[in-house]
Design a protein around this motif. Structure first.
Motif, mmCIF file in Angstrom:
data_model
loop_
_atom_site.group_PDB
_atom_site.id
_atom_site.type_symbol
_atom_site.label_atom_id
_atom_site.label_comp_id
_atom_site.label_asym_id
_atom_site.label_seq_id
_atom_site.Cartn_x
_atom_site.Cartn_y
_atom_site.Cartn_z
ATOM 1 N N LEU A 124 0.827 -1.210 0.000
ATOM 2 C CA LEU A 124 0.000 0.000 0.000
ATOM 3 C C LEU A 124 0.861 1.261 0.000
ATOM 4 C CD1 LEU A 124 -2.780 -0.966 2.590
ATOM 5 C CD2 LEU A 124 -2.821 -1.160 0.106
ATOM 6 N N TRP A 125 2.055 1.125 0.557
ATOM 7 C CA TRP A 125 2.935 2.288 0.683
ATOM 8 C C TRP A 125 3.991 2.340 -0.417
ATOM 9 C CZ3 TRP A 125 1.560 5.864 4.217
ATOM 10 C CH2 TRP A 125 0.642 5.464 5.179
ATOM 11 N N ALA A 126 3.970 1.311 -1.278
ATOM 12 C CA ALA A 126 5.019 1.229 -2.300
ATOM 13 C C ALA A 126 4.886 2.332 -3.351
ATOM 14 C CB ALA A 126 4.961 -0.149 -2.973
ATOM 15 N N ASP A 127 3.668 2.727 -3.647
ATOM 16 C CA ASP A 127 3.431 3.767 -4.658
ATOM 17 C C ASP A 127 2.570 4.862 -4.038
ATOM 18 O OD1 ASP A 127 4.532 2.056 -6.808
ATOM 19 O OD2 ASP A 127 2.719 0.884 -6.433
ATOM 20 N N ALA A 128 2.645 6.036 -4.638
ATOM 21 C CA ALA A 128 1.786 7.133 -4.178
ATOM 22 C C ALA A 128 1.446 8.017 -5.368
ATOM 23 C CB ALA A 128 2.484 7.952 -3.104
ATOM 24 N N THR A 129 0.230 8.513 -5.370
ATOM 25 C CA THR A 129 -0.185 9.461 -6.410
ATOM 26 C C THR A 129 -0.444 10.807 -5.738
ATOM 27 O OG1 THR A 129 -1.295 7.630 -7.521
ATOM 28 C CG2 THR A 129 -1.798 9.860 -8.300
ATOM 29 N N PRO A 130 0.314 11.842 -6.135
ATOM 30 C CA PRO A 130 0.107 13.145 -5.506
ATOM 31 C C PRO A 130 -0.995 13.951 -6.180
ATOM 32 C CG PRO A 130 1.970 13.243 -6.989
ATOM 33 C CD PRO A 130 1.410 11.853 -7.093
ATOM 34 N N TRP A 131 -1.634 14.798 -5.413
ATOM 35 C CA TRP A 131 -2.481 15.836 -6.002
ATOM 36 C C TRP A 131 -2.509 17.014 -5.039
ATOM 37 C CZ3 TRP A 131 -5.127 12.704 -2.679
ATOM 38 C CH2 TRP A 131 -6.215 13.224 -1.999
ATOM 39 N N TYR A 132 -3.087 18.094 -5.494
ATOM 40 C CA TYR A 132 -3.016 19.338 -4.724
ATOM 41 C C TYR A 132 -4.406 19.882 -4.441
ATOM 42 C CZ TYR A 132 1.892 19.183 -5.909
ATOM 43 O OH TYR A 132 3.200 18.786 -6.026
ATOM 44 N N LEU A 133 -4.573 20.398 -3.233
ATOM 45 C CA LEU A 133 -5.805 21.077 -2.859
ATOM 46 C C LEU A 133 -5.466 22.484 -2.404
ATOM 47 C CD1 LEU A 133 -7.891 18.548 -0.679
ATOM 48 C CD2 LEU A 133 -8.365 19.293 -3.007
ATOM 49 N N ALA A 134 -6.410 23.390 -2.557
ATOM 50 C CA ALA A 134 -6.235 24.771 -2.090
ATOM 51 C C ALA A 134 -4.872 25.310 -2.517
ATOM 52 C CB ALA A 134 -6.402 24.848 -0.576
ATOM 53 N N GLY A 135 -4.627 25.270 -3.809
ATOM 54 C CA GLY A 135 -3.380 25.809 -4.340
ATOM 55 C C GLY A 135 -2.250 24.819 -4.256
#
Lengths: 140, 371
Positions: free
Chosen positions: B198-209
Protein backbone atom coordinates in the motif's frame (compact mmCIF):
# COMPACT_ATOMS: atom_id res chain seq x y z
CA UNK A 1 -5.28 50.56 -9.76
CA UNK A 2 -2.06 48.92 -10.90
CA UNK A 3 -1.75 45.26 -10.10
CA UNK A 4 -3.35 41.88 -10.59
CA UNK A 5 -6.09 39.89 -8.96
CA UNK A 6 -5.92 36.15 -8.50
CA UNK A 7 -7.44 33.29 -6.54
CA UNK A 8 -6.20 33.09 -2.97
CA UNK A 9 -4.07 30.04 -2.23
CA UNK A 10 -6.09 28.84 0.75
CA UNK A 11 -9.30 28.23 -1.13
CA UNK A 12 -11.08 24.94 -1.77
CA UNK A 13 -13.61 25.09 -4.55
CA UNK A 14 -15.91 23.08 -6.77
CA UNK A 15 -17.82 23.77 -9.94
CA UNK A 16 -21.48 22.95 -9.38
CA UNK A 17 -23.23 23.48 -12.66
CA UNK A 18 -24.03 27.17 -12.88
CA UNK A 19 -22.45 27.87 -9.51
CA UNK A 20 -18.97 27.79 -8.05
CA UNK A 21 -18.63 26.95 -4.37
CA UNK A 22 -15.70 28.44 -2.46
CA UNK A 23 -14.45 27.59 0.99
CA UNK A 24 -11.57 29.50 2.51
CA UNK A 25 -9.31 27.55 4.86
CA UNK A 26 -8.86 30.72 6.88
CA UNK A 27 -12.44 30.84 8.05
CA UNK A 28 -15.48 28.59 7.82
CA UNK A 29 -18.51 28.81 5.61
CA UNK A 30 -19.07 28.12 1.95
CA UNK A 31 -19.64 30.96 -0.50
CA UNK A 32 -21.52 30.38 -3.73
CA UNK A 33 -20.84 32.37 -6.87
CA UNK A 34 -23.54 32.36 -9.48
CA UNK A 35 -24.08 33.79 -12.94
CA UNK A 36 -21.42 36.37 -13.73
CA UNK A 37 -19.67 35.40 -10.47
CA UNK A 38 -18.71 32.05 -11.99
CA UNK A 39 -17.20 33.83 -14.96
CA UNK A 40 -15.30 36.09 -12.59
CA UNK A 41 -13.86 33.01 -10.85
CA UNK A 42 -12.83 31.55 -14.20
CA UNK A 43 -11.05 34.76 -15.11
CA UNK A 44 -9.20 34.70 -11.79
CA UNK A 45 -7.59 31.33 -12.58
CA UNK A 46 -4.55 33.29 -13.75
CA UNK A 47 -3.39 36.65 -12.39
CA UNK A 48 -5.41 39.29 -14.17
CA UNK A 49 -5.74 43.07 -14.02
CA UNK A 50 -8.93 44.85 -13.13
CA UNK A 51 -9.15 46.37 -16.58
CA UNK A 52 -8.78 42.96 -18.21
CA UNK A 53 -11.59 41.58 -16.07
CA UNK A 54 -13.83 44.49 -16.97
CA UNK A 55 -13.01 44.10 -20.65
CA UNK A 56 -13.77 40.37 -20.60
CA UNK A 57 -17.04 40.78 -18.71
CA UNK A 58 -18.09 43.66 -20.89
CA UNK A 59 -17.38 41.65 -24.01
CA UNK A 60 -19.12 38.52 -22.75
CA UNK A 61 -22.28 40.25 -21.58
CA UNK A 62 -22.21 42.94 -24.30
CA UNK A 63 -22.44 45.70 -21.70
CA UNK A 64 -20.69 49.05 -21.73
CA UNK A 65 -17.43 48.71 -19.73
CA UNK A 66 -18.31 51.73 -17.62
CA UNK A 67 -21.44 49.95 -16.43
CA UNK A 68 -19.47 46.84 -15.50
CA UNK A 69 -16.67 48.55 -13.58
CA UNK A 70 -18.47 49.30 -10.35
CA UNK A 71 -20.16 45.90 -9.72
CA UNK A 72 -16.95 44.09 -10.63
CA UNK A 73 -14.93 46.27 -8.26
CA UNK A 74 -17.40 45.65 -5.45
CA UNK A 75 -17.44 41.92 -6.08
CA UNK A 76 -13.65 41.73 -6.10
CA UNK A 77 -13.48 43.77 -2.91
CA UNK A 78 -15.96 41.44 -1.21
CA UNK A 79 -14.07 38.37 -2.35
CA UNK A 80 -10.80 39.89 -1.24
CA UNK A 81 -12.13 40.66 2.21
CA UNK A 82 -13.38 37.08 2.47
CA UNK A 83 -9.83 35.86 1.76
CA UNK A 84 -10.97 34.23 -1.46
CA UNK A 85 -9.12 36.55 -3.83
CA UNK A 86 -5.78 38.33 -3.57
CA UNK A 87 -4.65 41.56 -5.14
CA UNK A 88 -0.97 41.94 -5.84
CA UNK A 89 0.15 45.44 -6.54
CA UNK A 90 3.04 45.39 -8.95
CA UNK A 91 6.12 44.82 -6.82
CA UNK A 92 4.25 44.34 -3.53
CA UNK A 93 2.50 41.40 -1.85
CA UNK A 94 -1.13 41.68 -0.92
CA UNK A 95 -1.94 42.07 2.75
CA UNK A 96 -4.38 39.88 4.63
CA UNK A 97 -7.69 41.46 5.47
CA UNK A 98 -10.28 40.25 7.96
CA UNK A 99 -13.20 38.18 6.63
CA UNK A 100 -16.56 39.84 6.23
CA UNK A 101 -19.90 38.70 4.92
CA UNK A 102 -20.30 39.03 1.20
CA UNK A 103 -22.95 41.40 0.01
CA UNK A 104 -24.93 40.85 -3.12
CA UNK A 105 -23.29 42.48 -6.08
CA UNK A 106 -24.97 42.22 -9.41
CA UNK A 107 -24.48 43.29 -12.91
CA UNK A 108 -27.37 45.40 -14.15
CA UNK A 109 -29.86 42.62 -14.71
CA UNK A 110 -31.71 43.97 -17.69
CA UNK A 111 -28.62 44.77 -19.69
CA UNK A 112 -27.01 41.46 -18.76
CA UNK A 113 -30.11 39.53 -19.76
CA UNK A 114 -30.26 41.29 -23.08
CA UNK A 115 -26.61 40.92 -23.70
CA UNK A 116 -25.73 37.34 -22.87
CA UNK A 117 -27.35 35.61 -25.77
CA UNK A 118 -26.94 32.32 -23.92
CA UNK A 119 -30.58 31.59 -23.34
CA UNK A 120 -30.36 31.93 -19.58
CA UNK A 121 -30.58 35.58 -18.59
CA UNK A 122 -28.34 36.71 -15.80
CA UNK A 123 -31.27 37.97 -13.74
CA UNK A 124 -31.07 39.47 -10.29
CA UNK A 125 -31.14 36.11 -8.49
CA UNK A 126 -28.32 34.63 -10.49
CA UNK A 127 -26.04 37.39 -11.60
CA UNK A 128 -23.14 38.49 -9.46
CA UNK A 129 -21.80 37.25 -6.20
CA UNK A 130 -24.11 36.26 -3.41
CA UNK A 131 -23.60 34.62 -0.06
CA UNK A 132 -25.25 31.26 0.53
CA UNK A 133 -25.67 31.15 4.26
CA UNK A 134 -27.63 27.95 3.97
CA UNK A 135 -24.61 26.26 2.52
CA UNK A 136 -23.00 25.72 5.87
CA UNK A 137 -26.27 24.54 7.36
CA UNK A 138 -26.90 22.20 4.49
CA UNK A 139 -23.45 20.73 4.93
CA UNK A 140 -24.15 19.72 8.52
CA UNK B 1 -44.74 11.49 -17.00
CA UNK B 2 -43.38 8.12 -15.90
CA UNK B 3 -44.89 6.53 -12.77
CA UNK B 4 -43.14 5.20 -9.69
CA UNK B 5 -41.02 2.12 -10.24
CA UNK B 6 -40.63 -0.57 -7.62
CA UNK B 7 -37.09 0.51 -7.09
CA UNK B 8 -35.17 3.38 -8.59
CA UNK B 9 -31.93 1.42 -8.34
CA UNK B 10 -31.77 0.38 -12.04
CA UNK B 11 -32.30 3.99 -13.06
CA UNK B 12 -29.79 5.14 -10.48
CA UNK B 13 -27.27 2.71 -11.99
CA UNK B 14 -27.97 4.28 -15.38
CA UNK B 15 -27.41 7.73 -13.88
CA UNK B 16 -24.13 6.53 -12.38
CA UNK B 17 -22.78 5.76 -15.84
CA UNK B 18 -22.58 9.48 -16.61
CA UNK B 19 -19.13 10.04 -18.10
CA UNK B 20 -18.67 6.41 -19.14
CA UNK B 21 -19.06 5.24 -22.70
CA UNK B 22 -20.75 2.05 -23.77
CA UNK B 23 -23.38 1.43 -21.11
CA UNK B 24 -26.45 -0.48 -22.26
CA UNK B 25 -28.64 1.22 -19.64
CA UNK B 26 -31.53 3.19 -21.04
CA UNK B 27 -33.18 6.31 -19.70
CA UNK B 28 -36.89 7.11 -19.70
CA UNK B 29 -38.01 9.28 -22.59
CA UNK B 30 -40.09 11.61 -20.42
CA UNK B 31 -39.76 13.18 -17.00
CA UNK B 32 -40.56 10.95 -14.03
CA UNK B 33 -43.56 11.67 -11.87
CA UNK B 34 -42.56 13.71 -8.85
CA UNK B 35 -42.87 10.80 -6.43
CA UNK B 36 -40.63 8.63 -8.60
CA UNK B 37 -38.16 11.44 -9.06
CA UNK B 38 -38.01 12.14 -5.33
CA UNK B 39 -37.33 8.46 -4.71
CA UNK B 40 -34.52 8.61 -7.24
CA UNK B 41 -33.17 11.78 -5.66
CA UNK B 42 -33.25 10.24 -2.18
CA UNK B 43 -31.32 7.22 -3.36
CA UNK B 44 -28.87 9.37 -5.31
CA UNK B 45 -28.24 11.39 -2.16
CA UNK B 46 -27.78 8.28 -0.02
CA UNK B 47 -25.54 6.69 -2.65
CA UNK B 48 -23.54 9.92 -3.15
CA UNK B 49 -24.55 10.15 -6.79
CA UNK B 50 -26.05 13.63 -6.88
CA UNK B 51 -23.26 14.78 -9.21
CA UNK B 52 -24.09 12.14 -11.79
CA UNK B 53 -27.80 12.91 -11.37
CA UNK B 54 -27.35 16.65 -11.96
CA UNK B 55 -25.09 16.00 -14.94
CA UNK B 56 -27.49 13.45 -16.41
CA UNK B 57 -30.29 16.00 -16.24
CA UNK B 58 -28.16 18.86 -17.58
CA UNK B 59 -26.96 16.76 -20.51
CA UNK B 60 -30.53 15.81 -21.43
CA UNK B 61 -30.02 12.07 -20.86
CA UNK B 62 -32.51 12.09 -17.99
CA UNK B 63 -35.59 14.17 -18.76
CA UNK B 64 -36.73 16.24 -15.78
CA UNK B 65 -39.00 19.16 -15.05
CA UNK B 66 -37.46 22.47 -14.05
CA UNK B 67 -38.58 21.93 -10.45
CA UNK B 68 -37.01 18.46 -10.36
CA UNK B 69 -33.77 19.80 -11.81
CA UNK B 70 -33.77 22.50 -9.14
CA UNK B 71 -34.27 19.95 -6.35
CA UNK B 72 -31.43 17.81 -7.70
CA UNK B 73 -29.22 20.87 -7.94
CA UNK B 74 -29.99 21.84 -4.34
CA UNK B 75 -29.17 18.32 -3.10
CA UNK B 76 -25.90 18.37 -5.02
CA UNK B 77 -25.12 21.82 -3.68
CA UNK B 78 -25.51 20.51 -0.11
CA UNK B 79 -23.36 17.46 -0.88
CA UNK B 80 -20.59 19.62 -2.33
CA UNK B 81 -20.64 22.00 0.63
CA UNK B 82 -20.13 18.98 2.85
CA UNK B 83 -17.22 17.83 0.66
CA UNK B 84 -15.51 21.20 0.96
CA UNK B 85 -15.84 21.09 4.75
CA UNK B 86 -14.40 17.58 4.74
CA UNK B 87 -11.47 18.62 2.56
CA UNK B 88 -10.74 21.43 4.98
CA UNK B 89 -10.69 18.86 7.77
CA UNK B 90 -8.56 16.56 5.62
CA UNK B 91 -5.89 19.22 5.16
CA UNK B 92 -5.94 20.02 8.86
CA UNK B 93 -5.53 16.37 9.86
CA UNK B 94 -2.85 15.54 7.29
CA UNK B 95 -0.97 18.68 8.33
CA UNK B 96 -1.13 17.74 12.02
CA UNK B 97 0.05 14.20 11.31
CA UNK B 98 2.82 15.42 9.05
CA UNK B 99 4.11 17.78 11.75
CA UNK B 100 4.66 14.68 13.89
CA UNK B 101 6.30 12.75 11.04
CA UNK B 102 3.29 10.48 10.60
CA UNK B 103 2.86 9.62 6.96
CA UNK B 104 -0.62 9.13 5.53
CA UNK B 105 -2.39 8.25 2.31
CA UNK B 106 -5.82 9.60 1.44
CA UNK B 107 -8.28 6.83 0.61
CA UNK B 108 -11.50 6.89 -1.42
CA UNK B 109 -13.55 10.13 -1.27
CA UNK B 110 -11.46 13.17 -2.00
CA UNK B 111 -8.66 11.17 -3.63
CA UNK B 112 -11.06 9.39 -5.98
CA UNK B 113 -12.83 12.65 -6.80
CA UNK B 114 -9.66 14.48 -7.79
CA UNK B 115 -7.71 11.64 -9.37
CA UNK B 116 -10.21 9.32 -11.00
CA UNK B 117 -12.98 11.61 -12.26
CA UNK B 118 -12.66 14.34 -14.88
CA UNK B 119 -14.56 16.73 -12.58
CA UNK B 120 -14.19 16.24 -8.82
CA UNK B 121 -17.71 17.62 -8.33
CA UNK B 122 -19.09 14.40 -9.79
CA UNK B 123 -17.75 12.28 -6.91
CA UNK B 124 -19.08 13.35 -3.54
CA UNK B 125 -18.31 11.76 -0.19
CA UNK B 126 -19.42 11.90 3.43
CA UNK B 127 -16.29 11.27 5.44
CA UNK B 128 -12.50 11.40 5.34
CA UNK B 129 -10.50 8.18 5.08
CA UNK B 130 -6.79 8.06 5.80
CA UNK B 131 -4.37 5.16 5.72
CA UNK B 132 -1.78 5.14 8.51
CA UNK B 133 1.12 2.75 8.94
CA UNK B 134 0.59 0.08 11.60
CA UNK B 135 3.56 1.30 13.61
CA UNK B 136 2.19 4.86 13.61
CA UNK B 137 -1.40 3.94 14.32
CA UNK B 138 -1.47 4.34 18.10
CA UNK B 139 0.48 7.60 17.89
CA UNK B 140 -1.83 8.98 15.21
CA UNK B 141 -4.92 8.13 17.22
CA UNK B 142 -3.48 9.69 20.36
CA UNK B 143 -2.45 12.83 18.48
CA UNK B 144 -5.87 13.33 16.92
CA UNK B 145 -7.58 12.65 20.22
CA UNK B 146 -5.44 15.42 21.70
CA UNK B 147 -6.72 17.66 18.88
CA UNK B 148 -10.30 17.09 19.98
CA UNK B 149 -11.27 14.10 17.87
CA UNK B 150 -13.15 11.32 19.65
CA UNK B 151 -13.18 7.60 18.97
CA UNK B 152 -16.64 6.24 18.31
CA UNK B 153 -15.74 2.80 19.67
CA UNK B 154 -13.03 2.02 22.19
CA UNK B 155 -10.18 -0.25 21.17
CA UNK B 156 -10.75 -3.90 22.13
CA UNK B 157 -7.36 -4.13 23.81
CA UNK B 158 -4.38 -1.77 23.65
CA UNK B 159 -2.54 -2.51 20.41
CA UNK B 160 -5.35 -4.52 18.81
CA UNK B 161 -6.04 -1.96 16.07
CA UNK B 162 -2.35 -1.73 15.25
CA UNK B 163 -1.97 -5.50 14.89
CA UNK B 164 -5.30 -6.88 13.72
CA UNK B 165 -7.83 -4.14 13.18
CA UNK B 166 -9.04 -2.34 10.08
CA UNK B 167 -8.66 0.95 11.92
CA UNK B 168 -10.92 3.21 13.89
CA UNK B 169 -13.47 5.95 13.40
CA UNK B 170 -13.01 9.37 14.98
CA UNK B 171 -15.41 12.29 14.97
CA UNK B 172 -14.46 15.95 15.04
CA UNK B 173 -16.01 18.45 17.42
CA UNK B 174 -18.26 19.57 14.56
CA UNK B 175 -19.40 15.98 14.01
CA UNK B 176 -17.43 15.20 10.85
CA UNK B 177 -16.27 11.62 10.50
CA UNK B 178 -12.66 10.63 10.07
CA UNK B 179 -11.77 6.99 9.44
CA UNK B 180 -8.20 6.02 10.18
CA UNK B 181 -7.32 2.83 8.35
CA UNK B 182 -4.50 0.42 8.85
CA UNK B 183 -5.88 -1.91 6.21
CA UNK B 184 -8.97 -1.94 4.00
CA UNK B 185 -11.49 -4.10 5.83
CA UNK B 186 -11.95 -6.12 8.99
CA UNK B 187 -11.70 -9.87 8.83
CA UNK B 188 -9.68 -12.29 6.74
CA UNK B 189 -9.38 -10.18 3.59
CA UNK B 190 -8.10 -7.25 5.60
CA UNK B 191 -5.43 -9.37 7.26
CA UNK B 192 -3.98 -10.71 4.03
CA UNK B 193 -3.41 -7.29 2.44
CA UNK B 194 0.36 -6.83 2.23
CA UNK B 195 0.56 -3.48 3.93
CA UNK B 196 3.95 -2.63 2.47
CA UNK B 197 2.37 -2.78 -1.00
CA UNK B 198 0.00 0.00 0.00
CA UNK B 199 2.93 2.29 0.68
CA UNK B 200 5.02 1.23 -2.30
CA UNK B 201 3.43 3.77 -4.66
CA UNK B 202 1.79 7.13 -4.18
CA UNK B 203 -0.18 9.46 -6.41
CA UNK B 204 0.11 13.15 -5.51
CA UNK B 205 -2.48 15.84 -6.00
CA UNK B 206 -3.02 19.34 -4.72
CA UNK B 207 -5.80 21.08 -2.86
CA UNK B 208 -6.24 24.77 -2.09
CA UNK B 209 -3.38 25.81 -4.34
CA UNK B 210 -0.15 24.20 -3.24
CA UNK B 211 -1.19 21.78 -0.51
CA UNK B 212 0.10 18.42 -1.58
CA UNK B 213 -1.69 15.23 -0.65
CA UNK B 214 -0.84 11.63 -1.41
CA UNK B 215 -3.20 8.86 -2.43
CA UNK B 216 -2.50 5.20 -3.09
CA UNK B 217 -1.09 4.20 -6.44
CA UNK B 218 -3.68 3.67 -9.17
CA UNK B 219 -3.59 -0.15 -8.94
CA UNK B 220 -3.91 -0.12 -5.16
CA UNK B 221 -6.81 2.33 -5.49
CA UNK B 222 -8.57 -0.14 -7.76
CA UNK B 223 -8.08 -2.97 -5.30
CA UNK B 224 -9.39 -0.80 -2.49
CA UNK B 225 -12.47 0.10 -4.55
CA UNK B 226 -13.01 -3.64 -5.11
CA UNK B 227 -12.85 -4.34 -1.36
CA UNK B 228 -15.19 -1.43 -0.74
CA UNK B 229 -17.65 -2.59 -3.40
CA UNK B 230 -18.15 -6.17 -2.29
CA UNK B 231 -17.02 -6.32 1.34
CA UNK B 232 -18.10 -2.92 2.63
CA UNK B 233 -21.88 -3.15 2.73
CA UNK B 234 -24.37 -5.98 2.71
CA UNK B 235 -26.03 -4.41 -0.34
CA UNK B 236 -23.19 -3.24 -2.59
CA UNK B 237 -23.09 0.50 -3.09
CA UNK B 238 -22.96 1.87 -6.59
CA UNK B 239 -20.27 4.51 -6.00
CA UNK B 240 -17.35 2.13 -5.45
CA UNK B 241 -18.50 0.23 -8.54
CA UNK B 242 -18.41 3.48 -10.47
CA UNK B 243 -14.90 4.05 -9.08
CA UNK B 244 -13.92 0.59 -10.31
CA UNK B 245 -15.21 1.37 -13.81
CA UNK B 246 -13.32 4.66 -13.91
CA UNK B 247 -10.07 2.96 -12.88
CA UNK B 248 -10.38 -0.16 -15.04
CA UNK B 249 -11.15 1.95 -18.12
CA UNK B 250 -8.28 4.31 -17.38
CA UNK B 251 -5.54 4.16 -20.02
CA UNK B 252 -2.82 4.19 -17.39
CA UNK B 253 -3.90 1.18 -15.36
CA UNK B 254 -1.32 -1.59 -15.15
CA UNK B 255 -3.59 -4.64 -15.29
CA UNK B 256 -0.76 -7.08 -14.73
CA UNK B 257 0.19 -5.28 -11.53
CA UNK B 258 -3.44 -5.41 -10.38
CA UNK B 259 -3.50 -9.18 -10.77
CA UNK B 260 -0.12 -9.57 -9.08
CA UNK B 261 -1.30 -7.59 -6.08
CA UNK B 262 -4.60 -9.45 -5.91
CA UNK B 263 -2.75 -12.77 -5.96
CA UNK B 264 -0.27 -11.67 -3.32
CA UNK B 265 -3.07 -10.41 -1.07
CA UNK B 266 -5.14 -13.58 -1.57
CA UNK B 267 -7.95 -11.38 -2.82
CA UNK B 268 -8.36 -12.48 -6.42
CA UNK B 269 -11.90 -13.57 -5.60
CA UNK B 270 -12.72 -10.13 -4.19
CA UNK B 271 -11.28 -8.34 -7.21
CA UNK B 272 -12.92 -10.62 -9.77
CA UNK B 273 -16.25 -10.44 -7.98
CA UNK B 274 -16.16 -6.64 -7.71
CA UNK B 275 -15.21 -6.07 -11.34
CA UNK B 276 -17.90 -8.40 -12.66
CA UNK B 277 -20.42 -6.81 -10.31
CA UNK B 278 -19.50 -3.30 -11.49
CA UNK B 279 -19.76 -4.32 -15.14
CA UNK B 280 -23.15 -5.90 -14.54
CA UNK B 281 -24.52 -3.03 -12.45
CA UNK B 282 -23.40 -0.39 -14.90
CA UNK B 283 -24.23 -2.56 -17.95
CA UNK B 284 -20.87 -1.82 -19.50
CA UNK B 285 -20.02 -3.33 -22.85
CA UNK B 286 -16.31 -2.51 -23.10
CA UNK B 287 -14.06 -5.43 -22.23
CA UNK B 288 -10.48 -5.25 -21.08
CA UNK B 289 -8.05 -8.05 -20.28
CA UNK B 290 -8.90 -7.52 -16.61
CA UNK B 291 -12.66 -7.78 -17.06
CA UNK B 292 -12.20 -10.90 -19.20
CA UNK B 293 -10.04 -12.44 -16.47
CA UNK B 294 -12.61 -11.48 -13.82
CA UNK B 295 -15.38 -13.27 -15.71
CA UNK B 296 -13.27 -16.41 -16.10
CA UNK B 297 -12.05 -16.51 -12.51
CA UNK B 298 -13.18 -19.42 -10.35
CA UNK B 299 -12.50 -19.11 -6.60
CA UNK B 300 -10.96 -21.73 -4.36
CA UNK B 301 -13.04 -23.02 -1.40
CA UNK B 302 -10.99 -21.13 1.16
CA UNK B 303 -11.67 -17.78 -0.54
CA UNK B 304 -15.34 -18.63 -0.85
CA UNK B 305 -15.56 -19.40 2.86
CA UNK B 306 -13.76 -16.20 3.76
CA UNK B 307 -16.06 -14.23 1.46
CA UNK B 308 -19.12 -15.86 2.98
CA UNK B 309 -18.30 -14.46 6.41
CA UNK B 310 -19.01 -11.01 5.01
CA UNK B 311 -22.27 -11.92 3.33
CA UNK B 312 -24.15 -15.09 4.26
CA UNK B 313 -27.17 -14.76 6.50
CA UNK B 314 -25.51 -16.25 9.56
CA UNK B 315 -22.44 -14.06 9.10
CA UNK B 316 -21.54 -12.15 12.20
CA UNK B 317 -18.49 -10.72 13.79
CA UNK B 318 -17.57 -14.03 15.39
CA UNK B 319 -17.70 -15.93 12.11
CA UNK B 320 -15.52 -13.34 10.48
CA UNK B 321 -13.14 -13.46 13.41
CA UNK B 322 -12.87 -17.19 13.03
CA UNK B 323 -11.96 -16.76 9.39
CA UNK B 324 -9.51 -14.04 10.42
CA UNK B 325 -7.85 -16.44 12.79
CA UNK B 326 -7.17 -18.78 9.89
CA UNK B 327 -5.73 -15.93 7.84
CA UNK B 328 -3.14 -14.97 10.44
CA UNK B 329 0.40 -16.07 9.62
CA UNK B 330 1.53 -17.89 12.77
CA UNK B 331 0.49 -19.45 16.04
CA UNK B 332 1.71 -16.56 18.14
CA UNK B 333 -0.37 -13.96 16.31
CA UNK B 334 -3.39 -16.29 16.39
CA UNK B 335 -3.04 -16.69 20.14
CA UNK B 336 -2.74 -12.95 20.61
CA UNK B 337 -5.75 -12.31 18.38
CA UNK B 338 -7.84 -14.85 20.24
CA UNK B 339 -6.77 -13.51 23.62
CA UNK B 340 -7.73 -9.96 22.63
CA UNK B 341 -11.18 -11.06 21.55
CA UNK B 342 -11.72 -13.25 24.57
CA UNK B 343 -10.60 -10.64 27.08
CA UNK B 344 -11.40 -7.21 25.67
CA UNK B 345 -10.82 -4.06 27.67
CA UNK B 346 -13.62 -1.59 27.24
CA UNK B 347 -14.28 -2.38 23.62
CA UNK B 348 -17.44 -3.53 21.98
CA UNK B 349 -17.36 -6.63 19.82
CA UNK B 350 -20.02 -6.79 17.20
CA UNK B 351 -22.24 -4.67 19.46
CA UNK B 352 -22.50 -7.52 22.00
CA UNK B 353 -20.66 -8.40 25.18
CA UNK B 354 -18.86 -11.63 26.08
CA UNK B 355 -18.90 -14.62 26.26
CA UNK B 356 -17.10 -14.38 23.01
CA UNK B 357 -15.03 -17.51 22.80
CA UNK B 358 -18.13 -19.68 22.86
CA UNK B 359 -19.66 -17.73 19.99
CA UNK B 360 -16.38 -17.86 18.11
CA UNK B 361 -16.25 -21.63 18.40
CA UNK B 362 -19.87 -21.89 17.30
CA UNK B 363 -19.12 -19.75 14.27
CA UNK B 364 -16.18 -21.97 13.40
CA UNK B 365 -18.36 -25.05 13.60
CA UNK B 366 -20.95 -23.34 11.42
CA UNK B 367 -18.41 -22.49 8.79
CA UNK B 368 -17.03 -26.02 8.75
CA UNK B 369 -20.53 -27.43 8.40
CA UNK B 370 -21.06 -25.23 5.33
CA UNK B 371 -18.25 -26.83 3.39
Amino acid sequence: MSGEYGRAANVLWRNAGDRVLLRSLDHGGVVSLEGSGTMLWELLAEPISFDAIVAAMSRHYAIDPEVVREPVATALDDLKRANLVTFNEHGAAAGETPPVSLTAVQLPAQQAAEGTGHGKPAGPSRAGVSPRARAAEAAQ
Amino acid sequence: MIAVAESSRPLLAAVATYGLLGSAHEFPNAALEDAAFDQLLDEATTQRLTGALVNSIASGRLPATDAQAERASDAHFAALCHCLELESLLLHVVGALSEHSIESRVLKGSAAAHLDYPDPAQRTFVDVDLLIRSEDFDRATALLTSHGYRRTVAEIRPGFDRRFGKGCTLTSAAGYELDLHRTFVTGPFGLTVRLDDLWADATPWYLAGDKKLLALGREQRLLHACYHAVLGDREPRIVPQRDIAALVLSDDLDEVRVRELAYAWRSEFVVAKAITLAWRTLALADETALTAWAKRYRPDPRSEHAFATYHVDHANYAARSWASLRALPNTRSRASFLYSLAFPQGGVIGGKPLPFVRRLMRAGQGLRADR
